[in-house]
Write a protein that holds these residues in place. Structure first.
Motif, PDB file in Angstrom:
ATOM      1  N   LEU A   1       0.824  -1.216   0.000  1.00 49.08           N
ATOM      2  CA  LEU A   1       0.000   0.000   0.000  1.00 49.08           C
ATOM      3  C   LEU A   1       0.855   1.263   0.000  1.00 49.08           C
ATOM      4  CD1 LEU A   1      -2.889  -1.017   2.430  1.00 49.08           C
ATOM      5  CD2 LEU A   1      -2.989  -0.759  -0.065  1.00 49.08           C
ATOM      6  N   LEU A   2       1.944   1.249   0.754  1.00 46.69           N
ATOM      7  CA  LEU A   2       2.850   2.408   0.770  1.00 46.69           C
ATOM      8  C   LEU A   2       3.424   2.664  -0.616  1.00 46.69           C
ATOM      9  CD1 LEU A   2       4.421   4.533   2.521  1.00 46.69           C
ATOM     10  CD2 LEU A   2       6.246   2.840   2.607  1.00 46.69           C
ATOM     11  N   VAL A   3       3.863   1.607  -1.277  1.00 50.30           N
ATOM     12  CA  VAL A   3       4.444   1.759  -2.611  1.00 50.30           C
ATOM     13  C   VAL A   3       3.377   2.202  -3.619  1.00 50.30           C
ATOM     14  CG1 VAL A   3       5.509   0.481  -4.518  1.00 50.30           C
ATOM     15  CG2 VAL A   3       6.349   0.163  -2.195  1.00 50.30           C
ATOM     16  N   LEU A   4       2.156   1.701  -3.481  1.00 51.69           N
ATOM     17  CA  LEU A   4       1.099   2.064  -4.427  1.00 51.69           C
ATOM     18  C   LEU A   4       0.603   3.499  -4.237  1.00 51.69           C
ATOM     19  CD1 LEU A   4      -1.067  -1.185  -4.558  1.00 51.69           C
ATOM     20  CD2 LEU A   4       0.452  -0.287  -6.329  1.00 51.69           C
ATOM     21  N   PHE A   5       0.432   3.921  -2.986  1.00 53.03           N
ATOM     22  CA  PHE A   5      -0.125   5.257  -2.732  1.00 53.03           C
ATOM     23  C   PHE A   5       0.911   6.380  -2.817  1.00 53.03           C
ATOM     24  CE2 PHE A   5      -3.613   2.855  -0.548  1.00 53.03           C
ATOM     25  CZ  PHE A   5      -4.601   3.227  -1.441  1.00 53.03           C
ATOM     26  N   LEU A   6       2.163   6.055  -2.573  1.00 52.60           N
ATOM     27  CA  LEU A   6       3.245   7.037  -2.690  1.00 52.60           C
ATOM     28  C   LEU A   6       4.326   6.457  -3.596  1.00 52.60           C
ATOM     29  CD1 LEU A   6       3.562   7.937   1.101  1.00 52.60           C
ATOM     30  CD2 LEU A   6       2.409   9.276  -0.653  1.00 52.60           C
ATOM     31  N   PRO A   7       4.097   6.453  -4.909  1.00 52.28           N
ATOM     32  CA  PRO A   7       4.977   5.714  -5.808  1.00 52.28           C
ATOM     33  C   PRO A   7       6.472   6.019  -5.663  1.00 52.28           C
ATOM     34  CG  PRO A   7       3.069   6.489  -6.999  1.00 52.28           C
ATOM     35  CD  PRO A   7       3.011   7.102  -5.629  1.00 52.28           C
ATOM     36  N   LEU A   8       6.883   7.251  -5.738  1.00 51.48           N
ATOM     37  CA  LEU A   8       8.307   7.564  -5.655  1.00 51.48           C
ATOM     38  C   LEU A   8       8.812   7.493  -4.224  1.00 51.48           C
ATOM     39  CD1 LEU A   8      10.919   8.380  -7.003  1.00 51.48           C
ATOM     40  CD2 LEU A   8      10.205  10.774  -6.813  1.00 51.48           C
ATOM     41  N   LEU A   9       8.128   8.146  -3.314  1.00 50.03           N
ATOM     42  CA  LEU A   9       8.551   8.143  -1.914  1.00 50.03           C
ATOM     43  C   LEU A   9       8.469   6.736  -1.314  1.00 50.03           C
ATOM     44  CD1 LEU A   9       9.523   9.831   0.465  1.00 50.03           C
ATOM     45  CD2 LEU A   9       7.127  10.258   1.039  1.00 50.03           C
ATOM     46  N   GLY A  10       7.409   6.009  -1.618  1.00 50.60           N
ATOM     47  CA  GLY A  10       7.267   4.640  -1.131  1.00 50.60           C
ATOM     48  C   GLY A  10       8.380   3.741  -1.639  1.00 50.60           C
ATOM     49  N   LEU A  11       8.761   3.916  -2.891  1.00 52.79           N
ATOM     50  CA  LEU A  11       9.852   3.139  -3.477  1.00 52.79           C
ATOM     51  C   LEU A  11      11.172   3.429  -2.767  1.00 52.79           C
ATOM     52  CD1 LEU A  11      10.784   1.205  -5.730  1.00 52.79           C
ATOM     53  CD2 LEU A  11      11.105   3.216  -7.170  1.00 52.79           C
ATOM     54  N   ILE A  12      11.426   4.685  -2.496  1.00 53.66           N
ATOM     55  CA  ILE A  12      12.663   5.071  -1.810  1.00 53.66           C
ATOM     56  C   ILE A  12      12.682   4.522  -0.389  1.00 53.66           C
ATOM     57  CG2 ILE A  12      13.980   7.033  -0.904  1.00 53.66           C
ATOM     58  CD1 ILE A  12      12.962   8.585  -3.417  1.00 53.66           C
ATOM     59  N   ILE A  13      11.577   4.668   0.334  1.00 48.44           N
ATOM     60  CA  ILE A  13      11.502   4.156   1.711  1.00 48.44           C
ATOM     61  C   ILE A  13      11.664   2.641   1.713  1.00 48.44           C
ATOM     62  CG2 ILE A  13      10.001   3.863   3.722  1.00 48.44           C
ATOM     63  CD1 ILE A  13       8.780   6.624   2.994  1.00 48.44           C
ATOM     64  N   TRP A  14      10.982   1.954   0.796  1.00 43.12           N
ATOM     65  CA  TRP A  14      11.103   0.499   0.731  1.00 43.12           C
ATOM     66  C   TRP A  14      12.542   0.086   0.448  1.00 43.12           C
ATOM     67  CZ3 TRP A  14      12.865  -2.160  -3.524  1.00 43.12           C
ATOM     68  CH2 TRP A  14      12.932  -3.537  -3.364  1.00 43.12           C
ATOM     69  N   PHE A  15      13.206   0.787  -0.458  1.00 45.17           N
ATOM     70  CA  PHE A  15      14.575   0.425  -0.834  1.00 45.17           C
ATOM     71  C   PHE A  15      15.512   0.436   0.372  1.00 45.17           C
ATOM     72  CE2 PHE A  15      18.828   1.305  -2.490  1.00 45.17           C
ATOM     73  CZ  PHE A  15      18.959   0.270  -3.396  1.00 45.17           C
ATOM     74  N   PHE A  16      15.346   1.419   1.249  1.00 47.44           N
ATOM     75  CA  PHE A  16      16.241   1.534   2.397  1.00 47.44           C
ATOM     76  C   PHE A  16      15.759   0.784   3.637  1.00 47.44           C
ATOM     77  CE2 PHE A  16      17.523   5.279  -0.084  1.00 47.44           C
ATOM     78  CZ  PHE A  16      18.866   4.982  -0.208  1.00 47.44           C
ATOM     79  N   ALA A  17      14.449   0.634   3.820  1.00 48.41           N
ATOM     80  CA  ALA A  17      13.945   0.081   5.083  1.00 48.41           C
ATOM     81  C   ALA A  17      13.016  -1.112   4.937  1.00 48.41           C
ATOM     82  CB  ALA A  17      13.219   1.188   5.850  1.00 48.41           C
ATOM     83  N   GLY A  18      12.650  -1.464   3.737  1.00 48.48           N
ATOM     84  CA  GLY A  18      11.637  -2.495   3.562  1.00 48.48           C
ATOM     85  C   GLY A  18      12.170  -3.905   3.645  1.00 48.48           C
ATOM     86  N   PRO A  19      11.254  -4.855   3.656  1.00 52.54           N
ATOM     87  CA  PRO A  19      11.650  -6.266   3.682  1.00 52.54           C
ATOM     88  C   PRO A  19      12.286  -6.656   2.350  1.00 52.54           C
ATOM     89  CG  PRO A  19       9.300  -6.099   3.346  1.00 52.54           C
ATOM     90  CD  PRO A  19       9.803  -4.697   3.604  1.00 52.54           C
ATOM     91  N   LYS A  20      13.274  -7.484   2.429  1.00 48.86           N
ATOM     92  CA  LYS A  20      13.965  -7.930   1.220  1.00 48.86           C
ATOM     93  C   LYS A  20      13.618  -9.387   0.947  1.00 48.86           C
ATOM     94  CE  LYS A  20      16.183  -4.065   0.878  1.00 48.86           C
ATOM     95  NZ  LYS A  20      15.261  -2.998   0.721  1.00 48.86           N
ATOM     96  N   ALA A  21      13.628  -9.735  -0.324  1.00 40.38           N
ATOM     97  CA  ALA A  21      13.367 -11.132  -0.710  1.00 40.38           C
ATOM     98  C   ALA A  21      14.548 -11.980  -0.257  1.00 40.38           C
ATOM     99  CB  ALA A  21      13.189 -11.236  -2.211  1.00 40.38           C
ATOM    100  N   THR A  22      14.265 -13.197   0.081  1.00 41.49           N
ATOM    101  CA  THR A  22      15.327 -14.096   0.509  1.00 41.49           C
ATOM    102  C   THR A  22      15.854 -14.878  -0.682  1.00 41.49           C
ATOM    103  OG1 THR A  22      13.735 -15.801   1.009  1.00 41.49           O
ATOM    104  CG2 THR A  22      14.378 -14.368   2.812  1.00 41.49           C
ATOM    105  N   ALA A  23      17.138 -15.155  -0.663  1.00 41.41           N
ATOM    106  CA  ALA A  23      17.757 -15.929  -1.737  1.00 41.41           C
ATOM    107  C   ALA A  23      17.599 -17.412  -1.409  1.00 41.41           C
ATOM    108  CB  ALA A  23      19.227 -15.553  -1.880  1.00 41.41           C
ATOM    109  N   GLY A  24      16.834 -18.088  -2.217  1.00 37.71           N
ATOM    110  CA  GLY A  24      16.727 -19.520  -2.014  1.00 37.71           C
ATOM    111  C   GLY A  24      15.409 -19.988  -1.713  1.00 37.71           C
TER     112      GLY A  24
END
Length: 62
Positions: free
Chosen positions: A39-62
């Motif tokens: 929802l954060l990424v959808l409602f705030l496209p640029l700001l949400g993307l930036i916040i997610w990049f630095f603080a969001g959950p990351k996909a796991t390898a494997g």
């Protein structure tokens, strides 16, 4: 040839948002946390993307 910078920038942000949402879906956080991040990424496209990049959950390898 008239290229609109705003159109290109919007396309890049859209691609980044899709990439972020896919990574959020693949992360191992709870479903509620995934929903909030998406929802954060959808409602705030640029700001949400930036916040997610630095603080969001990351996909796991494997």
């Amino acid at each position: 040839m008239d290229i609109q910078i705003t159109g290109l920038l919007g396309l890049l942000i859209f691609i980044g948002d899709i990439w972020a949402i896919l990574n959020i879906a693949q992360s191992k956080v709870t479903m509620g946390a995934k929903l909030l991040w998406v929802l954060l990424v959808l409602f705030l496209p640029l700001l949400g993307l930036i916040i997610w990049f630095f603080a969001g959950p990351k996909a796991t390898a494997g």
